[in-house]
Enzyme design. Structure first.
Site, PDB file in Angstrom:
ATOM      1  N   ARG A 112     -96.654   5.128 -67.385  1.00 26.09           N
ATOM      2  CA  ARG A 112     -97.254   4.923 -66.081  1.00 26.09           C
ATOM      3  C   ARG A 112     -97.853   6.248 -65.620  1.00 26.09           C
ATOM      4  NH1 ARG A 112     -92.113   4.534 -61.899  1.00 26.09           N
ATOM      5  NH2 ARG A 112     -93.298   5.946 -60.565  1.00 26.09           N
ATOM      6  N   ASN A 150     -98.350   4.234 -55.844  1.00 27.30           N
ATOM      7  CA  ASN A 150     -96.898   4.320 -55.974  1.00 27.30           C
ATOM      8  C   ASN A 150     -96.522   5.737 -56.386  1.00 27.30           C
ATOM      9  OD1 ASN A 150     -94.138   2.927 -56.318  1.00 27.30           O
ATOM     10  ND2 ASN A 150     -94.386   4.007 -58.268  1.00 27.30           N
ATOM     11  N   GLU A 151     -95.809   6.432 -55.505  1.00 25.64           N
ATOM     12  CA  GLU A 151     -95.259   7.750 -55.838  1.00 25.64           C
ATOM     13  C   GLU A 151     -96.300   8.664 -56.499  1.00 25.64           C
ATOM     14  OE1 GLU A 151     -90.720   6.070 -56.658  1.00 25.64           O
ATOM     15  OE2 GLU A 151     -91.930   6.819 -58.318  1.00 25.64           O
ATOM     16  N   GLU A 304     -87.811   2.401 -51.178  1.00 26.37           N
ATOM     17  CA  GLU A 304     -87.048   2.156 -52.407  1.00 26.37           C
ATOM     18  C   GLU A 304     -85.710   2.876 -52.343  1.00 26.37           C
ATOM     19  OE1 GLU A 304     -88.687   3.036 -56.218  1.00 26.37           O
ATOM     20  OE2 GLU A 304     -90.675   2.226 -55.739  1.00 26.37           O
ATOM     21  N   GLU A 352     -88.091   0.263 -67.516  1.00 24.75           N
ATOM     22  CA  GLU A 352     -87.053   0.387 -66.492  1.00 24.75           C
ATOM     23  C   GLU A 352     -86.126  -0.831 -66.472  1.00 24.75           C
ATOM     24  OE1 GLU A 352     -88.320   3.266 -62.998  1.00 24.75           O
ATOM     25  OE2 GLU A 352     -89.688   1.555 -63.053  1.00 24.75           O
ATOM     26  N   HIS A 355     -82.807  -0.140 -64.896  1.00 21.20           N
ATOM     27  CA  HIS A 355     -82.774   0.270 -63.481  1.00 21.20           C
ATOM     28  C   HIS A 355     -82.117  -0.843 -62.670  1.00 21.20           C
ATOM     29  CE1 HIS A 355     -84.001   1.545 -59.503  1.00 21.20           C
ATOM     30  NE2 HIS A 355     -84.598   2.609 -59.986  1.00 21.20           N
TER      31      HIS A 355
END
Length: 652
Positions: A112, A150-151, A304, A352, A355
């Protein structure tokens, strides 16, 4: 309309990836979300490849169905732009838009964040899909919030970045002479005679030019902000719903979060603790207080967290029973208007897959999902807190410039850790039961009784004057070592440290830095000891509160006082640091939100302008705790007098 107005209370839910599952699972999700009282689902974060299967060709049919399904089930949508993960076709269509490391290695898809944010092709593609999503869903009745990207994290050193970096420098400095002066290029024969000679600070023989490295970090933060603004503006042209992006604290992103806080409609952060137990609670408070401060004190959103995720070195530890509730309420205590998770259902495949999630691999018949469902029920009782704010009388100063400078090459000690120092200052206040803001050193500080400046290695002239004004107006100021030793260009302060205005306020002049050997301790005259750092300090109006007692520093002031201005020239041991801060809190008239609570029990108050308030009390210990006085608890709808081990209460 605000997010909580649209939701009718606090936000609860998380990232939802229905494209990973089939219809029977969707039906189960509908039922489980209703039971858990989920009211917000983040959709589409990593769906670019499905939404745009080939360049300029969109397929929204599956997303139409999912947004409509969630809305029909009473779940609002937090719609993401999927630009954090370009699809494989993007690699082949625009190979120049892939990121290049400082060592010159070009990365490819397969993970990503594989893009260069300065590449024109990437920026155009990001605007295109953001616009397309906004045109289609901008006024959908189920849409409550926009989640851009995202981030934001990926850095790049490619030729596109070089072009953008030069343009940024030209705007900032106007001419090459100013760049050469700012970067001190007379040293090591680095003088530039043409703009094209300037490159990003790529891998080189030894130390990078510190001024160049600092400016590159500033540039990158500004470039990312431009990319966010482009998507935000494309969305705003077609939608009136609030727009944000999820930030990471403390130092995962190379971003000036003060600037981002001014550009989002509400600050949103992701937070994953890096230690278990009481340290996780303190870390959550550190993240929450920073998020609230970046938004100017307004409510923010926990975008999150993990239901069962604690990152500790090379391990991912699980959370203890009750942590899901207590950690979530901790963030709400510090100003969040909700608690979201990554993610709703634990992925069965992909990077993930391990996760944690709200529905784990074990399914709904599991401890984790039962705790999630209980949390949803309890948060549904706290709707009256929505929109309320947190007040603080103490601030810790934070500036990204100081962080980036302290991460540079060639400093006298590798143990100068900016975020660890910042966190330690916050932790000593948290241990004392005191709610804390963060503030930029150039902000108006007049509302604070006590201000801590723990690690402002770089301090602008304007910031130094601001701290002098705060001191002159009667504020209590604690300045710690290595603060103000360089100006905003990263030029060393001449004539002694720190900056002149701050020297005068503190009544001292630092003549010499004396970093200590690793694990060395230097004794002080009051029985305390210092580590990491020492300094030769000359008094110029201040008095010595304690002095060094060994080595060449023997007799030199270690801690000084000049009226309400204090200076600490070493890293005090934990007990001495706590005692000093406790003394300053008492002198400044600062008390805990709920006096009388034992260590490990946290209390934060949320307020409304009309005088309503709620105390959120969290028992992080293994012992029952008697409250100073009985009060009505919104969680149990009863009067409570005692919290059980690990217990929580929201007291009206």
């Amino acid at each position: 309309m605000s997010l909580t107005d649209r939701l009718g209370g606090l936000a609860f839910g998380g990232d939802y990836n229905p494209e990973q599952w089939d219809e029977p699972v969707w039906r189960e999700d509908d039922e489980l979300m209703r039971r858990a009282k989920v009211n917000l689902a983040t959709v589409g974060v990593f769906s670019w490849a499905l939404l745009e299967p080939e360049e300029g060709v969109f397929d929204f049919a599956w997303l139409d169905a999912q947004v409509d399904r969630l809305h029909a089930n009473g779940v609002n949508v937090n719609l993401a732009t999927p630009t954090a993960s370009p699809p494989p076709w993007f690699t082949f269509a625009h190979p120049d838009a892939l990121p290049v490391t400082a060592d010159g290695v070009r990365l490819v898809h397969g993970s990503r964040d594989t893009y260069c944010i300065a590449a024109p092709a990437y920026r155009a593609a990001a605007r295109r899909i953001a616009s397309a999503l906004a045109e289609r869903y901008g006024d959908h009745p189920g849409l409550a919030l926009w989640h851009v990207h995202n981030e934001y994290t990926t850095l790049c050193w490619c030729d596109h970045v070089a072009v953008a970096f030069r343009a940024w420098l030209c705007e900032r400095y106007r001419d090459l002479d100013a760049v050469n002066e700012a970067w001190g290029t007379a040293f090591w024969s680095q003088h530039y005679t043409a703009w094209d000679q300037i490159l990003p600070p790529r891998a080189t023989q030894w130390h990078k030019n510190p001024g160049q490295a600092l400016d590159f970090r500033r540039f990158w933060s500004d470039e990312v902000l431009l990319a966010y603004q482009e998507q935000r503006d494309a969305i705003r042209a077609n939608s009136d719903r609030p727009i944000t992006t999820n930030l990471m604290v403390p130092g995962y992103q190379n971003l000036d979060l003060w600037k981002f806080g001014r550009e989002v409609d509400l600050v949103a952060i992701d937070h994953y603790p890096t230690a278990p137990g009481i340290d996780a609670a303190a870390d959550g408070a550190f993240g929450g207080d920073r998020a609230r401060s970046f938004g100017g004190g307004q409510p923010w959103l926990l975008m999150e967290q993990g239901t069962n995720t604690v990152y500790v070195g090379d391990r991912v530890l699980g959370k203890e029973p009750g942590d899901i509730l207590r950690h979530s309420l901790g963030h709400i205590a510090h100003g969040s208007d909700g608690a979201l998770f990554f993610q709703w259902r634990q992925s069965k495949a992909g990077a993930e897959q391990w996760h944690s999630a709200m529905v784990p691999h074990a399914g709904p018949d599991s401890r984790i999902h039962r705790e999630v469902t209980e949390l949803g029920e309890l948060l549904s009782r706290l709707g009256e807190l929505a929109g309320s704010t947190v007040r603080a009388e103490v601030a810790v100063l934070h500036d990204s410039d100081a962080w980036w400078a302290m991460n540079g090459d060639g400093l006298p000690s590798a143990e100068l850790d900016y975020h660890a120092t910042l966190s330690r200052a916050h932790r000593v206040l948290w241990n004392a039961g005191v709610t804390t803001d963060f503030a930029h050193p150039e902000h108006d500080l007049s509302r604070y009784r006590l201000v801590l400046a723990p690690a402002l290695f770089v301090l602008s002239d304007a910031a130094a004057k601001n701290l002098r004004r705060y001191f002159d107006a009667g504020g209590t100021l604690l300045v710690q070592h290595t603060t103000g030793v360089a100006d905003e260009r990263l030029h060393a302060r001449l004539g002694g440290y720190p900056a002149a205005d701050l020297r005068e306020a503190l009544g001292i002049r630092v003549e010499e830095h004396r970093p200590l050997a690793r694990d060395a301790r230097i004794p002080l005259s009051d029985g305390a000891y210092g580590t990491v750092w020492g300094e030769v300090v000359r008094l110029d109006g201040a008095e010595a509160v304690s002095t060094y007692t060994s080595g060449m520093l023997a007799g030199s002031p270690a801690v000084t006082r000049h009226g309400r201005g204090w200076y600490v020239s070493t890293r005090l041991d934990d007990s001495a640091y706590a005692a000093l801060v406790a003394r300053l809190l008492a002198e400044a008239g600062v008390t805990p939100d709920l006096p009388g609570l034992p260590p490990g029990v946290e209390c934060v108050t949320r307020h409304t302008p009309d005088g309503r308030r709620w105390r959120i009390v969290l028992n992080h210990t293994a012992d029952p705790v008697r409250l100073p006085e009985p009060a009505h608890d919104l969680l149990t709808a009863a009067t409570v007098r005692e919290l059980p081990p690990g217990g929580c209460a929201v007291l009206r």
